[in-house]
Design a protein around this motif. Structure first.
Motif, PDB file in Angstrom:
ATOM      1  N   ASP A 268       4.542   8.424  -1.562  1.00 11.95           N
ATOM      2  CA  ASP A 268       5.633   7.641  -2.133  1.00 11.95           C
ATOM      3  C   ASP A 268       5.066   6.896  -3.333  1.00 11.95           C
ATOM      4  O   ASP A 268       4.731   5.714  -3.252  1.00 11.95           O
ATOM      5  CB  ASP A 268       6.213   6.674  -1.097  1.00 11.95           C
ATOM      6  CG  ASP A 268       7.420   5.914  -1.649  1.00 11.95           C
ATOM      7  OD1 ASP A 268       7.917   6.305  -2.725  1.00 11.95           O
ATOM      8  OD2 ASP A 268       7.843   4.929  -1.017  1.00 11.95           O
ATOM      9  N   LYS A 269       4.909   7.619  -4.423  1.00 16.74           N
ATOM     10  CA  LYS A 269       4.272   7.132  -5.643  1.00 16.74           C
ATOM     11  C   LYS A 269       2.768   6.925  -5.473  1.00 16.74           C
ATOM     12  O   LYS A 269       2.043   6.709  -6.439  1.00 16.74           O
ATOM     13  CB  LYS A 269       4.924   5.840  -6.138  1.00 16.74           C
ATOM     14  CG  LYS A 269       6.399   5.996  -6.481  1.00 16.74           C
ATOM     15  CD  LYS A 269       7.005   4.684  -6.964  1.00 16.74           C
ATOM     16  CE  LYS A 269       8.476   4.854  -7.272  1.00 16.74           C
ATOM     17  NZ  LYS A 269       9.112   3.571  -7.696  1.00 16.74           N
ATOM     18  N   ARG A 270       2.299   6.977  -4.248  1.00 19.23           N
ATOM     19  CA  ARG A 270       0.886   6.946  -3.905  1.00 19.23           C
ATOM     20  C   ARG A 270       0.772   7.416  -2.457  1.00 19.23           C
ATOM     21  O   ARG A 270       1.753   7.518  -1.738  1.00 19.23           O
ATOM     22  CB  ARG A 270       0.298   5.529  -4.043  1.00 19.23           C
ATOM     23  CG  ARG A 270       0.966   4.493  -3.167  1.00 19.23           C
ATOM     24  CD  ARG A 270       0.487   3.088  -3.476  1.00 19.23           C
ATOM     25  NE  ARG A 270       1.170   2.076  -2.695  1.00 19.23           N
ATOM     26  CZ  ARG A 270       0.804   1.662  -1.504  1.00 19.23           C
ATOM     27  NH1 ARG A 270      -0.282   2.183  -0.942  1.00 19.23           N
ATOM     28  NH2 ARG A 270       1.484   0.747  -0.849  1.00 19.23           N
ATOM     29  N   TRP A 271      -0.437   7.720  -2.026  1.00 17.11           N
ATOM     30  CA  TRP A 271      -0.627   8.168  -0.652  1.00 17.11           C
ATOM     31  C   TRP A 271      -0.635   6.962   0.283  1.00 17.11           C
ATOM     32  O   TRP A 271      -1.353   5.996   0.064  1.00 17.11           O
ATOM     33  CB  TRP A 271      -1.934   8.942  -0.511  1.00 17.11           C
ATOM     34  CG  TRP A 271      -1.904  10.296  -1.161  1.00 17.11           C
ATOM     35  CD1 TRP A 271      -2.579  10.695  -2.266  1.00 17.11           C
ATOM     36  CD2 TRP A 271      -1.136  11.420  -0.725  1.00 17.11           C
ATOM     37  NE1 TRP A 271      -2.281  12.000  -2.566  1.00 17.11           N
ATOM     38  CE2 TRP A 271      -1.396  12.470  -1.627  1.00 17.11           C
ATOM     39  CE3 TRP A 271      -0.258  11.638   0.324  1.00 17.11           C
ATOM     40  CZ2 TRP A 271      -0.816  13.725  -1.498  1.00 17.11           C
ATOM     41  CZ3 TRP A 271       0.339  12.888   0.460  1.00 17.11           C
ATOM     42  CH2 TRP A 271       0.053  13.918  -0.447  1.00 17.11           C
ATOM     43  N   ILE A 272       0.177   7.026   1.323  1.00 21.79           N
ATOM     44  CA  ILE A 272       0.281   5.955   2.308  1.00 21.79           C
ATOM     45  C   ILE A 272      -0.098   6.525   3.672  1.00 21.79           C
ATOM     46  O   ILE A 272       0.506   7.491   4.144  1.00 21.79           O
ATOM     47  CB  ILE A 272       1.712   5.374   2.357  1.00 21.79           C
ATOM     48  CG1 ILE A 272       2.102   4.806   0.988  1.00 21.79           C
ATOM     49  CG2 ILE A 272       1.817   4.300   3.444  1.00 21.79           C
ATOM     50  CD1 ILE A 272       3.554   4.394   0.896  1.00 21.79           C
ATOM     51  N   GLN A 273      -1.099   5.938   4.301  1.00 20.96           N
ATOM     52  CA  GLN A 273      -1.483   6.395   5.636  1.00 20.96           C
ATOM     53  C   GLN A 273      -0.512   5.833   6.667  1.00 20.96           C
ATOM     54  O   GLN A 273      -0.261   4.645   6.720  1.00 20.96           O
ATOM     55  CB  GLN A 273      -2.905   5.933   5.970  1.00 20.96           C
ATOM     56  CG  GLN A 273      -3.382   6.401   7.344  1.00 20.96           C
ATOM     57  CD  GLN A 273      -4.786   5.941   7.652  1.00 20.96           C
ATOM     58  OE1 GLN A 273      -5.603   5.745   6.765  1.00 20.96           O
ATOM     59  NE2 GLN A 273      -5.075   5.754   8.929  1.00 20.96           N
ATOM     60  N   PHE A 274       0.046   6.720   7.523  1.00 19.97           N
ATOM     61  CA  PHE A 274       1.010   6.256   8.514  1.00 19.97           C
ATOM     62  C   PHE A 274       0.548   6.507   9.944  1.00 19.97           C
ATOM     63  O   PHE A 274       1.174   6.014  10.891  1.00 19.97           O
ATOM     64  CB  PHE A 274       2.374   6.906   8.292  1.00 19.97           C
ATOM     65  CG  PHE A 274       2.389   8.407   8.432  1.00 19.97           C
ATOM     66  CD1 PHE A 274       2.577   8.998   9.659  1.00 19.97           C
ATOM     67  CD2 PHE A 274       2.239   9.217   7.317  1.00 19.97           C
ATOM     68  CE1 PHE A 274       2.604  10.374   9.792  1.00 19.97           C
ATOM     69  CE2 PHE A 274       2.266  10.593   7.438  1.00 19.97           C
ATOM     70  CZ  PHE A 274       2.447  11.180   8.675  1.00 19.97           C
ATOM     71  N   PRO A 779      -3.194  -4.357  -0.378  1.00 20.01           N
ATOM     72  CA  PRO A 779      -3.013  -3.161   0.440  1.00 20.01           C
ATOM     73  C   PRO A 779      -2.293  -3.502   1.742  1.00 20.01           C
ATOM     74  O   PRO A 779      -2.241  -4.659   2.151  1.00 20.01           O
ATOM     75  CB  PRO A 779      -4.455  -2.709   0.724  1.00 20.01           C
ATOM     76  CG  PRO A 779      -5.252  -3.980   0.669  1.00 20.01           C
ATOM     77  CD  PRO A 779      -4.595  -4.840  -0.386  1.00 20.01           C
ATOM     78  N   THR A 780      -1.731  -2.506   2.399  1.00 20.73           N
ATOM     79  CA  THR A 780      -1.226  -2.678   3.755  1.00 20.73           C
ATOM     80  C   THR A 780      -2.416  -2.678   4.718  1.00 20.73           C
ATOM     81  O   THR A 780      -3.530  -2.310   4.345  1.00 20.73           O
ATOM     82  CB  THR A 780      -0.273  -1.546   4.132  1.00 20.73           C
ATOM     83  OG1 THR A 780      -0.996  -0.300   4.045  1.00 20.73           O
ATOM     84  CG2 THR A 780       0.922  -1.500   3.196  1.00 20.73           C
ATOM     85  N   MET A 781      -2.184  -3.065   5.969  1.00 13.86           N
ATOM     86  CA  MET A 781      -3.290  -3.085   6.926  1.00 13.86           C
ATOM     87  C   MET A 781      -3.766  -1.667   7.239  1.00 13.86           C
ATOM     88  O   MET A 781      -4.951  -1.465   7.493  1.00 13.86           O
ATOM     89  CB  MET A 781      -2.876  -3.804   8.205  1.00 13.86           C
ATOM     90  CG  MET A 781      -2.757  -5.309   8.069  1.00 13.86           C
ATOM     91  SD  MET A 781      -4.195  -6.138   7.276  1.00 13.86           S
ATOM     92  CE  MET A 781      -5.539  -5.614   8.338  1.00 13.86           C
ATOM     93  N   SER A 782      -2.871  -0.688   7.205  1.00 12.16           N
ATOM     94  CA  SER A 782      -3.322   0.687   7.423  1.00 12.16           C
ATOM     95  C   SER A 782      -4.245   1.123   6.290  1.00 12.16           C
ATOM     96  O   SER A 782      -5.246   1.816   6.519  1.00 12.16           O
ATOM     97  CB  SER A 782      -2.126   1.634   7.536  1.00 12.16           C
ATOM     98  OG  SER A 782      -1.342   1.604   6.358  1.00 12.16           O
TER      99      SER A 782
END
Length: 833
Positions: A268-274, A779-782
């Motif tokens: 989503d415009k960058r890689w996000i670890q889920f 950053p998010t915690m993930s």
């Protein structure tokens, strides 16, 4: 003259168009050199040369076209790098060949037999698959999807091609700087009933469990049915699992990283670890040994994730007592399961044990499976092969050896049936019947008490009695049965659990704390005091006693009771119960002997107890706890008061986040809120929250960044003073040293020289990224957890927030509670703009 110019322009455009049109393929007449790329037809993927991380060596790889950071999804010459930029990728004698040094040295080749050396081309498809095909017949001679590296993208398969003897498996890189074949692999284990497993060398360290009919049971269910799908094939041609996407614009990838963790990312415009796995202790293979069940959700008074399966007992009781379940469980002494009257006890919501000791019969239903197992004395347990198939559970798996690696889930998993003798079976049936009867009686009593409570409250309000800070304002006691310290409740599956939230009799707490003796006092805060206690059965507890004169703590007390009782994570403090009588309101927690983090890191005499390894483990534990609150718990929870005094340490220095009185629950898709009641601790509050009352997960990320820098430096952010410094506070001082390339100077002197400088510097950089002034830059915690576990290049931090010499709040303040210390000033309330 004009016609000549027009002709030249036309010729040039024609040549450019021809060059562009051929750039999704390599032909005998069209090769690419280092610095050139080819794109798939729809510009979804790009193939070209790259250097990973800090390495200068060159490789040929594939990445998503729109990804500016070039996260590599496939590598050709992973074990054969080129040392300079002389590489050329071309068609040579019909094969795709990577060569160097003016094409005199072949580095890598597809190495397949071809009938015509001039009739092939290599093309990059929009799926990301690099294929070598015959140009006239379109026959595929070789494909990159048969030679996976460390990444799985849509339409790649994991498994076995039985016809061609091809093994589709992932293998990790050696390091972020070296894509060579690493020590971890992720592949199908076809012994018994098929399942995917993660290996370190030859050792299995995690497994997904088997296919349920819709997904692999050990992989969390992802609600993406509209944009993705999963398939599973097990026939004479192949054994495989694959996921695909219904829209080519969707970007998803799974990476097996260098540390042996599978990470799932979306774009989503960058890689996000889920998601990632293994993630918690129960994920690791055989954590509790054979014939056991690993249950990470054991809460209340049972602080051990390992339990024996029905009919089994610990192999080594002493190790079990010390919370080491690795020896597993054995059949209870004297128990035989080949006599009359034996049967099965159901254990619900399991990733069923490893299927390598199973017999499989897909033609049987569950009832036939039970009869089959009962007729064979060597059969120890059974379950369905496909738990989520159309029409219900189908197929039969019977177990005939030690049962390894079972674990419990909350809302998923399979029913597992364990064989026990007649005596054990009768005991489970009796307990189940008694439990059902007790449940009916308790529910009836609760309903009656609730009705009486409503009537009492009505008449009390009618008489206009002052009740703002009395028990009726939080009427939990009136709807619960008081319990003493005989709290163990045996459930049908053999596990011991607490009820929703046990109520303790006041007399029990008074006796446990020696009438709240000052000798048992652990700490004091604005909402009251904390005492150590010991129940009659020897269980040690910590009692938070709300001050009867505290008007500001009622809501926080209520919030903590209702919230923390529902949280279950190894890095969150466990609440054991509460006590509410008259003016007394108390929370009872597990007792943690090493008290709070601030009692250690901020004192020279104690800080040496934490070497760098332990400090990093504490950082990891806090990060995992916050990630659970933000992403994996039943609610999305913002803590709002994360600080050193609210991190407690157990006997092994495992961190546990405490004090949820100020926590805020968000909806599932809610990311931000605004409040006029700003609460938290001076020095840990993010600027948008302190100044505008804006709450989000990034508020906790900011607090975590402050806490992380404090753990590294052994100094408080709010009380750090340096002469001739551009900032009086820790964050500002770290920022100044970072800019000067001297940030290693701020590391706690108690660590001496016994720490890896690069690892510490990376953690300082992550801490600075967490305290960025703009929430969007944090950053998010993930992402924090990902950065902690990887040594790839990190973003450069910008100037952090609150680095001036003074910070002024026009606000009332008080001292926040905390086990083990008197804390910094806590902002109790002020109006956000």
């Amino acid at each position: 003259m004009c016609r000549v110019i027009w002709f030249l322009k036309t010729l040039l455009v024609s040549q450019l168009f021809h060059f562009s049109a051929s750039m999704n393929a390599i032909t005998p007449n069209n090769s690419i050199k280092d610095g050139e790329v080819i794109d798939s037809t729809e510009k979804i993927f790009t193939l070209g040369f790259f250097s990973p991380g800090k390495s200068t060596k060159r490789y040929v790889g594939i990445w998503y076209y729109q990804d500016p950071d070039k996260a590599i999804v496939w590598v050709a010459n992973r074990d054969d790098p080129i040392n300079d930029r002389s590489g050329v990728l071309s068609i040579n004698n019909g094969n795709l060949v990577l060569s160097e040094k003016n094409q005199t040295v072949i580095v890598w080749s597809t190495n397949v037999s071809v009938t015509s050396t001039s009739n092939t081309k290599a093309q990059l498809l929009d799926t990301g698959n690099l294929v070598l095909v015959e140009r006239d017949t379109k026959k595929t001679l070789w494909q990159g999807f048969d030679h996976l590296t460390n990444t799985l993208i849509p339409f790649m398969k994991l498994g076995l091609d039985r016809q061609r003897s091809v093994n589709w498996s992932l293998t990790s890189w050696k390091s972020p700087d070296d894509p060579g074949t690493g020590n971890y692999s992720y592949r199908f284990d076809s012994t018994g009933f098929p399942q995917l497993s993660l290996y370190r060398g030859p050792d299995k360290i995690w497994r997904t469990g088997s296919w349920t009919g819709q997904r692999l049971i050990g992989i969390p269910e992802i609600q993406w049915s509209k944009i993705s799908f999963s398939t599973f094939e097990d026939n004479e041609d192949e054994l495989s699992s694959m996921y695909g996407v219904t829209n080519s614009s969707v970007r998803i990838r799974l990476v097996l990283n260098e540390s042996g963790v599978t990470q799932r990312f979306s774009w989503d415009k960058r890689w996000i670890q889920f998601a990632s796995a293994p993630m918690e202790q129960c994920d690791y293979y055989g954590n509790c040994g054979a014939n056991s069940n690993c249950n990470p959700y054991n809460v209340g008074y049972v602080d051990f994730e390992c339990t024996c399966l029905p009919g089994y007992e610990p192999e080594n009781p002493q190790s079990w007592f010390y919370r080491d379940g690795s020896d597993g469980c054995r059949r209870k002494q004297g128990m035989s399961t080949c006599q009359k009257g034996e049967g099965f006890v159901k254990v619900a919501r399991l990733k069923v044990p490893d299927t390598n000791v199973t017999h499989v019969d897909l033609s049987l239903g569950l009832k036939e499976c039970e009869r089959k197992c009962l007729s064979n004395c060597s059969c120890l347990a059974y379950t369905s092969a496909y738990a989520e198939s159309e029409g219900g559970a189908t197929g039969c798996l019977t177990y005939h050896g030690n049962m390894m690696d079972a674990r419990t889930y909350t809302n998923t998993g399979q029913d597992f049936y364990v064989r026990v003798n007649a005596t054990e079976l009768a005991l489970y049936k009796k307990n189940g019947s008694l439990l059902a009867k007790k449940t009916i009686v308790i529910l009836s009593l609760v309903a009656l008490l609730f009705t009486i409570t409503l009537m009492f409250s009505f008449f009390r309000r009618k008489k206009k009695r002052k009740a703002k800070y009395r028990t009726s304002s939080f009427n939990l006691a009136a709807s619960s049965t008081y319990l003493d310290d005989s709290f163990d409740i045996q459930e049908q599956d053999g596990n011991t659990r607490d009820p929703d939230l046990p109520m303790f009799d006041l007399r029990t707490i008074v006796a446990a704390t020696d009438n709240f003796s000052t000798d048992n006092k652990l700490g004091e805060g604005g909402f009251g005091s904390v005492y150590k206690g010991r129940l009659h059965n020897g269980k040690e507890i910590a009692v938070k006693r709300l001050s009867k004169y505290s008007g500001q703590g009622i809501e926080e007390f209520k919030n903590e009771i209702l919230l923390i009782a529902k949280l279950q994570h190894r890095n969150l403090v466990r609440i054991l119960g509460c006590s509410i009588e008259a003016e007394e309101k108390m929370l009872i927690y597990e007792y943690l002997p090493n008290r709070s983090l601030d009692c250690i890191i901020f004192y020279e005499t104690q800080s040496s107890l934490l070497d760098w390894g332990k400090r990093l483990d504490i950082i990891w534990g806090i990060a995992r706890g916050i990630l659970y609150l933000h992403q994996d718990s039943r609610f999305r929870i913002i803590h709002r008061d994360l600080k050193a005094s609210n991190v407690l340490l157990d006997a092994t220095m495992n961190p546990k986040i405490s004090d949820f009185g100020m926590a805020r629950i968000f909806g599932g898709d809610q990311i931000e809120a605004n409040t006029n009641r700003v609460v938290g601790t001076y020095g840990y509050m993010s600027p948008e929250y302190a100044m505008q009352g804006l709450i989000s997960v990034k508020s906790d990320v900011y607090s975590f960044g402050i806490l992380m820098l404090e753990i590294i430096t052994g100094r408080k952010n709010s009380k750090f003073l340096v002469e001739d410094s551009a900032s009086s506070y820790l964050v500002g001082h770290v920022w100044n040293l970072w800019n000067e390339g001297k940030s290693i100077e701020i590391v706690d002197k108690a660590l001496g020289e016994s720490y890896p400088a690069d690892e510490v510097l990376r953690c300082i950089q992550i801490g600075l990224l967490c305290v960025q002034e703009q929430a969007i830059d944090r950053p998010t915690m993930s992402a924090v957890i990902f950065m902690l576990g990887n040594v790839n290049g990190l973003p450069s931090p910008k100037q952090p927030a609150f680095i001036g010499n003074k910070i002024s709040f026009v606000a009332g303040s008080s001292t926040s509670e905390g086990v083990g210390s008197v804390n910094e000033v806590t902002i109790s309330m002020f109006q956000g703009r």
